[in-house]
Design a protein around this motif. Structure first.
Motif, PDB file in Angstrom:
ATOM      1  N   LYS A  42     -11.872   0.359   9.503  1.00 13.21           N
ATOM      2  CA  LYS A  42     -12.117   1.808   9.514  1.00 13.21           C
ATOM      3  C   LYS A  42     -13.464   2.122  10.152  1.00 13.21           C
ATOM      4  O   LYS A  42     -13.580   2.998  11.014  1.00 13.21           O
ATOM      5  N   HIS A  43     -14.501   1.396   9.752  1.00 16.14           N
ATOM      6  CA  HIS A  43     -15.835   1.649  10.293  1.00 16.14           C
ATOM      7  C   HIS A  43     -15.988   1.096  11.700  1.00 16.14           C
ATOM      8  O   HIS A  43     -16.718   1.671  12.516  1.00 16.14           O
ATOM      9  N   LEU A  44     -15.303   0.013  12.016  1.00 15.36           N
ATOM     10  CA  LEU A  44     -15.324  -0.517  13.380  1.00 15.36           C
ATOM     11  C   LEU A  44     -14.803   0.549  14.345  1.00 15.36           C
ATOM     12  O   LEU A  44     -15.400   0.804  15.394  1.00 15.36           O
ATOM     13  N   LYS A  45     -13.716   1.180  13.966  1.00 18.02           N
ATOM     14  CA  LYS A  45     -13.144   2.241  14.804  1.00 18.02           C
ATOM     15  C   LYS A  45     -14.131   3.391  14.968  1.00 18.02           C
ATOM     16  O   LYS A  45     -14.331   3.895  16.077  1.00 18.02           O
ATOM     17  N   LYS A  46     -14.778   3.792  13.886  1.00 13.68           N
ATOM     18  CA  LYS A  46     -15.746   4.894  13.956  1.00 13.68           C
ATOM     19  C   LYS A  46     -16.930   4.542  14.856  1.00 13.68           C
ATOM     20  O   LYS A  46     -17.394   5.386  15.628  1.00 13.68           O
ATOM     21  N   VAL A  47     -17.430   3.313  14.747  1.00 11.96           N
ATOM     22  CA  VAL A  47     -18.545   2.870  15.597  1.00 11.96           C
ATOM     23  C   VAL A  47     -18.110   2.880  17.063  1.00 11.96           C
ATOM     24  O   VAL A  47     -18.840   3.368  17.934  1.00 11.96           O
ATOM     25  N   CYS A  48     -16.929   2.357  17.335  1.00  7.97           N
ATOM     26  CA  CYS A  48     -16.416   2.318  18.708  1.00  7.97           C
ATOM     27  C   CYS A  48     -16.265   3.720  19.292  1.00  7.97           C
ATOM     28  O   CYS A  48     -16.662   3.968  20.438  1.00  7.97           O
ATOM     29  N   LEU A  49     -15.703   4.613  18.530  1.00 14.94           N
ATOM     30  CA  LEU A  49     -15.527   5.987  19.003  1.00 14.94           C
ATOM     31  C   LEU A  49     -16.872   6.678  19.198  1.00 14.94           C
ATOM     32  O   LEU A  49     -17.071   7.391  20.198  1.00 14.94           O
ATOM     33  N   TYR A  50     -17.788   6.470  18.288  1.00 15.00           N
ATOM     34  CA  TYR A  50     -19.100   7.116  18.385  1.00 15.00           C
ATOM     35  C   TYR A  50     -19.845   6.666  19.642  1.00 15.00           C
ATOM     36  O   TYR A  50     -20.395   7.481  20.379  1.00 15.00           O
ATOM     37  N   PHE A  51     -19.876   5.351  19.889  1.00  9.01           N
ATOM     38  CA  PHE A  51     -20.630   4.822  21.022  1.00  9.01           C
ATOM     39  C   PHE A  51     -19.784   4.675  22.292  1.00  9.01           C
ATOM     40  O   PHE A  51     -20.296   4.261  23.330  1.00  9.01           O
ATOM     41  N   ARG A  52     -18.489   4.982  22.194  1.00  4.29           N
ATOM     42  CA  ARG A  52     -17.570   4.890  23.334  1.00  4.29           C
ATOM     43  C   ARG A  52     -17.543   3.479  23.926  1.00  4.29           C
ATOM     44  O   ARG A  52     -17.721   3.280  25.132  1.00  4.29           O
ATOM     45  N   VAL A  53     -17.333   2.525  23.047  1.00  4.98           N
ATOM     46  CA  VAL A  53     -17.168   1.123  23.442  1.00  4.98           C
ATOM     47  C   VAL A  53     -15.874   0.616  22.822  1.00  4.98           C
ATOM     48  O   VAL A  53     -15.326   1.229  21.909  1.00  4.98           O
ATOM     49  N   SER A  54     -15.393  -0.507  23.323  1.00  3.05           N
ATOM     50  CA  SER A  54     -14.169  -1.066  22.759  1.00  3.05           C
ATOM     51  C   SER A  54     -14.491  -1.999  21.599  1.00  3.05           C
ATOM     52  O   SER A  54     -15.595  -2.544  21.507  1.00  3.05           O
ATOM     53  N   ALA A  55     -13.515  -2.192  20.739  1.00  2.00           N
ATOM     54  CA  ALA A  55     -13.663  -3.147  19.642  1.00  2.00           C
ATOM     55  C   ALA A  55     -13.842  -4.550  20.211  1.00  2.00           C
ATOM     56  O   ALA A  55     -14.589  -5.356  19.658  1.00  2.00           O
ATOM     57  N   ASP A  56     -13.186  -4.831  21.333  1.00  2.00           N
ATOM     58  CA  ASP A  56     -13.349  -6.137  21.982  1.00  2.00           C
ATOM     59  C   ASP A  56     -14.822  -6.388  22.326  1.00  2.00           C
ATOM     60  O   ASP A  56     -15.322  -7.495  22.147  1.00  2.00           O
ATOM     61  N   ASP A  57     -15.495  -5.368  22.831  1.00  2.00           N
ATOM     62  CA  ASP A  57     -16.920  -5.512  23.165  1.00  2.00           C
ATOM     63  C   ASP A  57     -17.744  -5.863  21.928  1.00  2.00           C
ATOM     64  O   ASP A  57     -18.607  -6.741  21.976  1.00  2.00           O
ATOM     65  N   LEU A  58     -17.486  -5.181  20.833  1.00  2.00           N
ATOM     66  CA  LEU A  58     -18.243  -5.434  19.602  1.00  2.00           C
ATOM     67  C   LEU A  58     -17.896  -6.770  18.959  1.00  2.00           C
ATOM     68  O   LEU A  58     -18.743  -7.413  18.354  1.00  2.00           O
ATOM     69  N   LEU A  59     -16.645  -7.182  19.110  1.00  2.00           N
ATOM     70  CA  LEU A  59     -16.198  -8.425  18.486  1.00  2.00           C
ATOM     71  C   LEU A  59     -16.392  -9.647  19.385  1.00  2.00           C
ATOM     72  O   LEU A  59     -16.162 -10.776  18.958  1.00  2.00           O
ATOM     73  N   GLY A  60     -16.804  -9.414  20.624  1.00  2.00           N
ATOM     74  CA  GLY A  60     -17.034 -10.516  21.541  1.00  2.00           C
ATOM     75  C   GLY A  60     -15.763 -11.127  22.085  1.00  2.00           C
ATOM     76  O   GLY A  60     -15.717 -12.314  22.414  1.00  2.00           O
ATOM     77  N   ILE A  61     -14.707 -10.321  22.213  1.00  2.00           N
ATOM     78  CA  ILE A  61     -13.426 -10.804  22.725  1.00  2.00           C
ATOM     79  C   ILE A  61     -13.412 -10.623  24.238  1.00  2.00           C
ATOM     80  O   ILE A  61     -13.665  -9.528  24.748  1.00  2.00           O
ATOM     81  N   GLU A  62     -13.129 -11.708  24.936  1.00  4.19           N
ATOM     82  CA  GLU A  62     -13.087 -11.695  26.389  1.00  4.19           C
ATOM     83  C   GLU A  62     -11.856 -10.925  26.891  1.00  4.19           C
ATOM     84  O   GLU A  62     -10.857 -10.852  26.207  1.00  4.19           O
ATOM     85  N   SER A  63     -11.947 -10.431  28.091  1.00  2.00           N
ATOM     86  CA  SER A  63     -10.830  -9.736  28.718  1.00  2.00           C
ATOM     87  C   SER A  63      -9.673 -10.698  28.957  1.00  2.00           C
ATOM     88  O   SER A  63      -9.893 -11.889  29.158  1.00  2.00           O
ATOM     89  N   PRO A  64      -8.450 -10.183  28.960  1.00  2.00           N
ATOM     90  CA  PRO A  64      -7.292 -11.044  29.240  1.00  2.00           C
ATOM     91  C   PRO A  64      -7.461 -11.781  30.552  1.00  2.00           C
ATOM     92  O   PRO A  64      -7.982 -11.235  31.515  1.00  2.00           O
ATOM     93  N   GLY A  65      -7.027 -13.026  30.564  1.00  3.97           N
ATOM     94  CA  GLY A  65      -7.128 -13.823  31.772  1.00  3.97           C
ATOM     95  C   GLY A  65      -8.386 -14.655  31.865  1.00  3.97           C
ATOM     96  O   GLY A  65      -8.495 -15.547  32.678  1.00  3.97           O
ATOM     97  N   LYS A  66      -9.378 -14.355  31.029  1.00  6.16           N
ATOM     98  CA  LYS A  66     -10.605 -15.135  31.020  1.00  6.16           C
ATOM     99  C   LYS A  66     -10.508 -16.202  29.938  1.00  6.16           C
ATOM    100  O   LYS A  66      -9.988 -15.948  28.858  1.00  6.16           O
ATOM    101  N   LYS A  67     -11.029 -17.369  30.241  1.00  8.32           N
ATOM    102  CA  LYS A  67     -11.056 -18.433  29.255  1.00  8.32           C
ATOM    103  C   LYS A  67     -12.185 -18.194  28.270  1.00  8.32           C
ATOM    104  O   LYS A  67     -13.262 -17.780  28.643  1.00  8.32           O
ATOM    105  N   ILE A  68     -11.889 -18.469  27.011  1.00  9.26           N
ATOM    106  CA  ILE A  68     -12.916 -18.386  25.992  1.00  9.26           C
ATOM    107  C   ILE A  68     -13.501 -19.774  25.808  1.00  9.26           C
ATOM    108  O   ILE A  68     -12.782 -20.737  25.565  1.00  9.26           O
ATOM    109  N   SER A  69     -14.803 -19.870  25.975  1.00  4.93           N
ATOM    110  CA  SER A  69     -15.465 -21.179  25.874  1.00  4.93           C
ATOM    111  C   SER A  69     -15.684 -21.598  24.452  1.00  4.93           C
ATOM    112  O   SER A  69     -15.953 -20.842  23.599  1.00  4.93           O
TER     113      SER A  69
END
Length: 70
Positions: A43-70
């Motif tokens: 719930k709060h992750l969504k609110k933070v993302c909406l407030y700062f206009r960033v994706s949850a992936d950015d906050l959680l450190g999830i790489e974009s599809p197609g990129k390898k995670i080291s």
């Protein structure tokens, strides 16, 4: 990955208390998230993302599809 502290700093050096008021939580809770003492709820992750206009992936450190995670 971007942190909540970095987002606050980019937003005019916003305080933890100011962010807490904007998203409906306490300054203590924001502090705990930033120090990895507590895990942010979805719930709060969504609110933070909406407030700062960033994706949850950015906050959680999830790489974009197609990129390898080291």
């Amino acid at each position: 990955m971007i942190t909540i502290a970095e987002l606050r700093a980019r937003n005019g050096k916003m305080s933890q208390k100011e962010l807490a008021m904007e998203i409906g939580t306490s300054q203590t809770t924001v502090c705990a998230w930033e120090k990895d003492i507590s895990v942010i709820s979805s719930k709060h992750l969504k609110k933070v993302c909406l407030y700062f206009r960033v994706s949850a992936d950015d906050l959680l450190g999830i790489e974009s599809p197609g990129k390898k995670i080291s």
